[in-house]
Design a protein around this motif. Structure first.
Motif, mmCIF file in Angstrom:
data_model
loop_
_atom_site.group_PDB
_atom_site.id
_atom_site.type_symbol
_atom_site.label_atom_id
_atom_site.label_comp_id
_atom_site.label_asym_id
_atom_site.label_seq_id
_atom_site.Cartn_x
_atom_site.Cartn_y
_atom_site.Cartn_z
ATOM 1 N N SER A 171 0.836 -1.197 0.000
ATOM 2 C CA SER A 171 0.000 0.000 0.000
ATOM 3 C C SER A 171 0.870 1.246 0.000
ATOM 4 C CB SER A 171 -0.906 0.009 1.240
ATOM 5 O OG SER A 171 -1.617 1.232 1.346
ATOM 6 N N VAL A 172 0.427 2.284 -0.700
ATOM 7 C CA VAL A 172 1.127 3.567 -0.700
ATOM 8 C C VAL A 172 0.121 4.666 -1.040
ATOM 9 C CG1 VAL A 172 1.792 3.432 -3.151
ATOM 10 C CG2 VAL A 172 3.140 4.844 -1.572
ATOM 11 N N TRP A 173 0.329 5.831 -0.443
ATOM 12 C CA TRP A 173 -0.403 7.032 -0.834
ATOM 13 C C TRP A 173 0.493 7.828 -1.776
ATOM 14 C CZ3 TRP A 173 -5.318 8.715 0.712
ATOM 15 C CH2 TRP A 173 -5.955 7.907 1.658
ATOM 16 N N LEU A 174 -0.079 8.370 -2.848
ATOM 17 C CA LEU A 174 0.738 9.086 -3.813
ATOM 18 C C LEU A 174 -0.053 10.169 -4.534
ATOM 19 C CD1 LEU A 174 -0.219 7.695 -6.759
ATOM 20 C CD2 LEU A 174 1.218 5.857 -5.883
ATOM 21 N N ARG A 175 0.687 11.170 -4.995
ATOM 22 C CA ARG A 175 0.108 12.243 -5.805
ATOM 23 C C ARG A 175 1.065 12.529 -6.948
ATOM 24 N NH1 ARG A 175 -0.658 18.352 -3.677
ATOM 25 N NH2 ARG A 175 1.568 18.334 -4.140
ATOM 26 N N ASN A 176 0.608 12.321 -8.166
ATOM 27 C CA ASN A 176 1.440 12.502 -9.346
ATOM 28 C C ASN A 176 1.463 13.972 -9.772
ATOM 29 O OD1 ASN A 176 3.032 11.620 -11.516
ATOM 30 N ND2 ASN A 176 1.250 11.578 -12.879
ATOM 31 N N THR A 177 2.656 14.478 -10.117
ATOM 32 C CA THR A 177 2.767 15.865 -10.576
ATOM 33 C C THR A 177 3.524 15.965 -11.892
ATOM 34 O OG1 THR A 177 4.789 16.175 -9.266
ATOM 35 C CG2 THR A 177 2.690 16.776 -8.222
ATOM 36 N N SER A 178 3.671 14.843 -12.598
ATOM 37 C CA SER A 178 4.436 14.841 -13.837
ATOM 38 C C SER A 178 3.737 13.983 -14.875
ATOM 39 C CB SER A 178 5.851 14.302 -13.585
ATOM 40 O OG SER A 178 6.555 14.134 -14.785
ATOM 41 N N THR A 179 3.923 14.309 -16.153
ATOM 42 C CA THR A 179 3.385 13.477 -17.235
ATOM 43 C C THR A 179 4.415 12.461 -17.704
ATOM 44 O OG1 THR A 179 4.080 15.106 -18.893
ATOM 45 C CG2 THR A 179 1.818 15.282 -18.029
ATOM 46 N N SER A 180 5.612 12.493 -17.118
ATOM 47 C CA SER A 180 6.667 11.557 -17.502
ATOM 48 C C SER A 180 6.478 10.213 -16.819
ATOM 49 C CB SER A 180 8.039 12.114 -17.125
ATOM 50 O OG SER A 180 8.315 13.303 -17.817
ATOM 51 N N TRP B 108 -4.471 13.167 -4.785
ATOM 52 C CA TRP B 108 -3.977 12.090 -3.934
ATOM 53 C C TRP B 108 -4.750 10.801 -4.194
ATOM 54 C CZ3 TRP B 108 0.307 11.625 -1.241
ATOM 55 C CH2 TRP B 108 0.970 12.781 -0.796
ATOM 56 N N TYR B 109 -4.025 9.693 -4.221
ATOM 57 C CA TYR B 109 -4.614 8.366 -4.374
ATOM 58 C C TYR B 109 -4.017 7.436 -3.321
ATOM 59 C CZ TYR B 109 -6.205 9.670 -9.083
ATOM 60 O OH TYR B 109 -6.819 10.283 -10.157
ATOM 61 N N ASN B 110 -4.832 6.519 -2.859
ATOM 62 C CA ASN B 110 -4.314 5.385 -2.106
ATOM 63 C C ASN B 110 -4.319 4.193 -3.054
ATOM 64 O OD1 ASN B 110 -5.507 2.879 -0.006
ATOM 65 N ND2 ASN B 110 -3.462 3.722 0.204
ATOM 66 N N PHE B 111 -3.130 3.627 -3.275
ATOM 67 C CA PHE B 111 -2.987 2.450 -4.132
ATOM 68 C C PHE B 111 -2.683 1.251 -3.265
ATOM 69 C CE2 PHE B 111 -0.115 -0.582 -6.130
ATOM 70 C CZ PHE B 111 -0.827 -0.939 -7.271
ATOM 71 N N VAL B 112 -3.396 0.149 -3.515
ATOM 72 C CA VAL B 112 -3.153 -1.096 -2.801
ATOM 73 C C VAL B 112 -3.116 -2.239 -3.807
ATOM 74 C CG1 VAL B 112 -4.037 -2.762 -1.117
ATOM 75 C CG2 VAL B 112 -4.240 -0.317 -0.658
ATOM 76 N N ALA B 113 -2.112 -3.085 -3.680
ATOM 77 C CA ALA B 113 -2.044 -4.326 -4.455
ATOM 78 C C ALA B 113 -2.073 -5.492 -3.481
ATOM 79 C CB ALA B 113 -0.771 -4.380 -5.285
ATOM 80 N N THR B 114 -2.970 -6.434 -3.693
ATOM 81 C CA THR B 114 -2.981 -7.666 -2.908
ATOM 82 C C THR B 114 -2.625 -8.813 -3.839
ATOM 83 O OG1 THR B 114 -5.339 -8.155 -3.259
ATOM 84 C CG2 THR B 114 -4.763 -6.747 -1.384
ATOM 85 N N TYR B 115 -1.789 -9.730 -3.330
ATOM 86 C CA TYR B 115 -1.314 -10.796 -4.211
ATOM 87 C C TYR B 115 -1.176 -12.129 -3.498
ATOM 88 C CZ TYR B 115 1.427 -13.509 -7.481
ATOM 89 O OH TYR B 115 1.849 -14.503 -8.327
ATOM 90 N N TYR C 94 -6.272 -1.877 -6.125
ATOM 91 C CA TYR C 94 -7.308 -1.005 -5.583
ATOM 92 C C TYR C 94 -6.850 0.445 -5.681
ATOM 93 C CZ TYR C 94 -9.160 -5.222 -3.237
ATOM 94 O OH TYR C 94 -9.669 -6.465 -2.941
ATOM 95 N N LEU C 95 -7.779 1.328 -6.002
ATOM 96 C CA LEU C 95 -7.558 2.762 -5.935
ATOM 97 C C LEU C 95 -8.616 3.369 -5.035
ATOM 98 C CD1 LEU C 95 -6.669 3.863 -9.599
ATOM 99 C CD2 LEU C 95 -5.144 3.832 -7.602
ATOM 100 N N ASN C 96 -8.160 4.083 -4.022
ATOM 101 C CA ASN C 96 -9.061 4.775 -3.089
ATOM 102 C C ASN C 96 -10.147 3.852 -2.539
ATOM 103 O OD1 ASN C 96 -7.493 7.002 -3.589
ATOM 104 N ND2 ASN C 96 -8.978 8.019 -4.898
ATOM 105 N N GLY C 97 -9.702 2.678 -2.126
ATOM 106 C CA GLY C 97 -10.577 1.750 -1.428
ATOM 107 C C GLY C 97 -11.461 0.882 -2.294
ATOM 108 N N SER C 98 -11.428 1.079 -3.620
ATOM 109 C CA SER C 98 -12.293 0.308 -4.520
ATOM 110 C C SER C 98 -11.454 -0.533 -5.471
ATOM 111 C CB SER C 98 -13.194 1.241 -5.330
ATOM 112 O OG SER C 98 -14.058 1.960 -4.485
ATOM 113 N N LEU C 99 -11.918 -1.737 -5.771
ATOM 114 C CA LEU C 99 -11.222 -2.597 -6.715
ATOM 115 C C LEU C 99 -11.212 -1.940 -8.089
ATOM 116 C CD1 LEU C 99 -9.864 -5.347 -7.248
ATOM 117 C CD2 LEU C 99 -12.148 -6.220 -7.859
ATOM 118 N N ASP C 100 -10.012 -1.780 -8.650
ATOM 119 C CA ASP C 100 -9.856 -1.131 -9.957
ATOM 120 C C ASP C 100 -9.599 -2.140 -11.070
ATOM 121 O OD1 ASP C 100 -9.101 1.541 -11.537
ATOM 122 O OD2 ASP C 100 -7.576 0.019 -11.978
#
Length: 199
Positions: free
Chosen positions: A46-55, A119-126, A134-140
């Motif tokens: 899990s990580v919280w992140l905010r993107n500020t670049s198009t690269s 801001w997004y919360n990203f979670v990967a379960t494996y 998951y993005l922001n608590g919902s399965l993406d």
């Protein structure tokens, strides 16, 4: 079963600010010591992140050198392709496995394109044969096609993945690893309606 977390709060003045460009930079981190790996083959990241670049930019990886031989997280974008899908993945988060160099063919991309400055919360379960993003608590997005079942004891890196210099541009906080697969309810608890807290 929390393995590791920085337990910081996601506010602009307290989040880790990362800049794209060649590493090493003051905003990159590489753990030269081994000692973390999901030995059971099951994990949640899990990580919280905010993107500020198009690269394109590497956010996190676990493996040899700059690679994601174990797994890694990046955002696709201008300047080079992290995946075999190329520019069609631009703006999406990419969670990849078994990838020593770009482009990755063993990965899953989010279906949602990230908005700059949000801001997004990203979670990967494996677990083998079951990867969920998951993005922001919902399965993406999810897939059953990735079946890696064991992981080596390799170092972790923040602010790079696959390529030295393809670094994340934005802010991150609350990197966390669990040695178990969290349920959808537990993922929503991490999201907490957009108010992150201690894990």
């Amino acid at each position: 079963n929390l393995v590791q977390s920085d337990l910081s709060r996601v506010f602009n003045d307290n989040a880790l600010s990362l800049s794209p460009g060649s590493v090493p930079t003051t905003a990159s981190y590489s753990n030269s010591e081994n000692g973390f790996y999901p030995s059971s083959g099951n994990f949640t990241f899990s990580v919280w992140l905010r993107n500020t670049s198009t690269s394109r930019g590497g956010i996190f990886s676990k493996g040899y050198s700059w690679g994601a031989e174990e797994f890694g997280l990046a955002i696709a974008g201008n300047g080079g392709n992290f995946t075999t899908a190329g520019s069609s993945d631009n703006g999406k988060l990419i969670f990849m496995f078994d990838t020593a160099s770009h482009p990755s063919s063993t990965y899953l991309a989010t279906s949602e394109v990230l908005e700059s400055g949000k801001w997004y919360n990203f979670v990967a379960t494996y677990t083998s044969g079951d990867l969920k993003l998951y993005l922001n608590g919902s399965l993406d997005n999810s897939t059953t096609s990735i079946t890696k079942s064991s992981f080596a004891d390799q170092r972790i890196k923040i602010n790079n993945c696959l390529v030295n210099g393809w670094n994340w541009g934005g802010r991150t906080s609350n990197f966390a690893f669990f040695d178990t697969v969290l349920s959808a309810t537990e993922v929503r608890e991490i999201w907490n309606n957009g108010l992150p807290g201690d894990l």
